[in-house]
Design an enzyme around this catalytic site. Structure first.
Site, PDB file in Angstrom:
ATOM      1  N   THR A 120      41.290  43.793  44.487  1.00  0.00           N
ATOM      2  CA  THR A 120      41.015  44.429  43.196  1.00  0.00           C
ATOM      3  C   THR A 120      39.783  45.320  43.209  1.00  0.00           C
ATOM      4  O   THR A 120      39.861  46.506  42.882  1.00  0.00           O
ATOM      5  CB  THR A 120      40.882  43.351  42.112  1.00  0.00           C
ATOM      6  OG1 THR A 120      39.971  42.345  42.574  1.00  0.00           O
ATOM      7  CG2 THR A 120      42.224  42.709  41.813  1.00  0.00           C
TER       8      THR A 120
ATOM      9  N   CYS B 273      39.735  37.290  34.002  1.00  0.00           N
ATOM     10  CA  CYS B 273      39.361  37.210  35.418  1.00  0.00           C
ATOM     11  C   CYS B 273      38.018  36.508  35.614  1.00  0.00           C
ATOM     12  O   CYS B 273      36.990  36.953  35.096  1.00  0.00           O
ATOM     13  CB  CYS B 273      39.309  38.615  36.006  1.00  0.00           C
ATOM     14  SG  CYS B 273      38.754  38.654  37.722  1.00  0.00           S
TER      15      CYS B 273
END
Length: 414
Positions: free
Chosen positions: A252, A359
């Site tokens: 990511t 997250c």
């Protein structure tokens, strides 16, 4: 399947076709305007549940914060084809420790064990390490002779930096880092063979099992060492926690760093603003996160009961896909949302999701980007693309969007 009468348009497929490397597929804007909670065609799914696509920010936040929508892997259908042909689809339930695909109370149980390292205070303690590794990679890049340029920024900087940061934080030694990176990268593709899946899962599993055994012998002052020494998790749980964190952290931040650099190089007015006003660095990171939103396939949930979602009758068993890119371009919340503006208010963006499944690594990702972007452009004031923008290979074939490579060059500074 969900009823699609005159009140519900024919289910659409998940939009994937882009006309600009930095913008979501144009179809999202039309759906957001005309049918913000629209029927969605699932390629495969557990049971006979239907699919829904959410494209406005308010509804997206509502779904992601509502416990009537589950994050359990075995309940969620796929809006894209599976990596390889399946005669039937029954995804497995999350194994012990794989907290990302769990609901409460299991999700919070595991998350509490590791949260301390991922708080703003915990991540702030890592800033010297992040700065050191950033400098090391930029130093190596700067030593590239002129006749060996252009350099692929992905391979030289954007990819290895977050991987090294995450590995140092967790306590993953260098000799384990490369095979983990290689096989986790394969699993981030949208297509692979059964044989590739088995090989990658085997390599990752064996490497992490060996690492856990080493942590028991010599715990060390790192996250995995803390968990091994604390005795609060089994070896299986520790392996799955490590897998979840590495799988979520490798791909990511690397994509955000490379794609964000690409976007700034293609928006020289915004890059100049960042250089002229260093105090904008934090807000610049937030705006790039909003504007680019690399989780291009969205966040999926399964309805545990019938829910009225903005007037649409979502039934128990349906899969709801929240389009994070579409929500982050919602003009009701972000005026002139399709423009990159490093000075705008970015409050409320969903680049890291929302709710209790937001997250866990968001502060770490922000910290890496806040250090890396300014350092890169300060070290290479003349940094520029070495190929036309249209030739930059885009990661439309991966679970997270970005660029496969970013060829760059620069002038040697006097």
């Amino acid at each position: 399947m969900t009823d699609t009468t005159d009140d519900h348009p024919t289910p659409a497929t998940l939009p994937v076709e882009r006309t600009c490397p930095f913008d979501p597929p144009p179809a999202y804007a039309e759906l957001r305007e005309t049918c913000p909670v629209s029927p969605l065609k699932l390629t495969v799914g557990p049971g006979d549940g239907g699919g829904w696509l959410v494209t406005r920010l308010a509804a997206a936040r509502a779904v992601l914060s509502d416990r009537r929508f589950s994050h359990r892997n075995e309940l969620i259908g796929l809006p894209i084809p599976p990596p390889f042909p399946l005669t039937e689809y029954q995804p497995p339930a999350a194994g012990p420790g794989a907290f990302i695909k769990m609901d409460q109370p299991d999700h919070s149980h595991y998350r509490r064990l590791i949260t301390r390292r991922f708080t703003m205070r915990g991540v702030a303690e890592l800033t010297p390490m992040i700065t050191r590794l950033t400098t090391e990679h930029l130093d190596a890049m700067a030593r590239t002779p002129r006749d060996e340029r252009p350099v692929d920024l992905v391979a030289a900087f954007a990819e290895p930096l977050p991987v090294r940061v995450m590995c140092e934080m967790l306590g993953v030694p260098d000799h384990v880092r490369e095979p983990l990176s290689e096989h986790l990268a394969l699993l981030s593709r949208m297509t692979y063979t059964v044989e590739e899946l088995i090989e990658s899962c085997t390599v990752i599993g064996e490497a992490l099992q060996k690492l856990v055994a080493e942590k028991h012998a010599e715990p060390g002052d790192d996250l995995l060492g803390d968990l091994a020494a604390g005795g609060k998790v089994t070896d299986e749980e520790l392996v799955n926690i490590a897998w979840a964190l590495l799988g979520g952290g490798f791909d990511t931040t690397a994509n955000m760093l490379a794609l964000g650099t690409f976007a700034l190089l293609e928006h020289p007015d915004q890059l100049a603003l960042l250089r002229e006003r260093p105090e904008l660095a934090d807000n610049a990171v937030e705006e790039l996160l909003r504007y680019l939103t690399i989780s291009h396939l969205g966040a999926s949930r399964a309805a545990l009961e019938d829910v009225d979602l903005d007037g649409s009758a979502v039934r128990a068993g349906d899969t709801v896909v929240v389009s994070l890119p579409a929500a982050n371009r919602d003009p009701e919340h972000f005026p002139d949302a399709d423009r990159l503006d490093l000075t705008r208010s970015t409050q409320g963006h969903l680049a890291f999701g929302h709710g209790e499944h937001q997250c866990i690594g968001q502060h770490l990702a922000r910290s890496i980007l806040r250090v890396a972007y300014p350092a890169l452009f300060a070290r290479f004031p003349s940094l520029r693309l070495a190929v036309p923008a249209a030739e930059v290979p885009l990661r439309t074939d991966m679970l997270h969007y970005g660029v496969h490579a970013l060829p760059v060059t620069w002038d040697d500074e006097a």
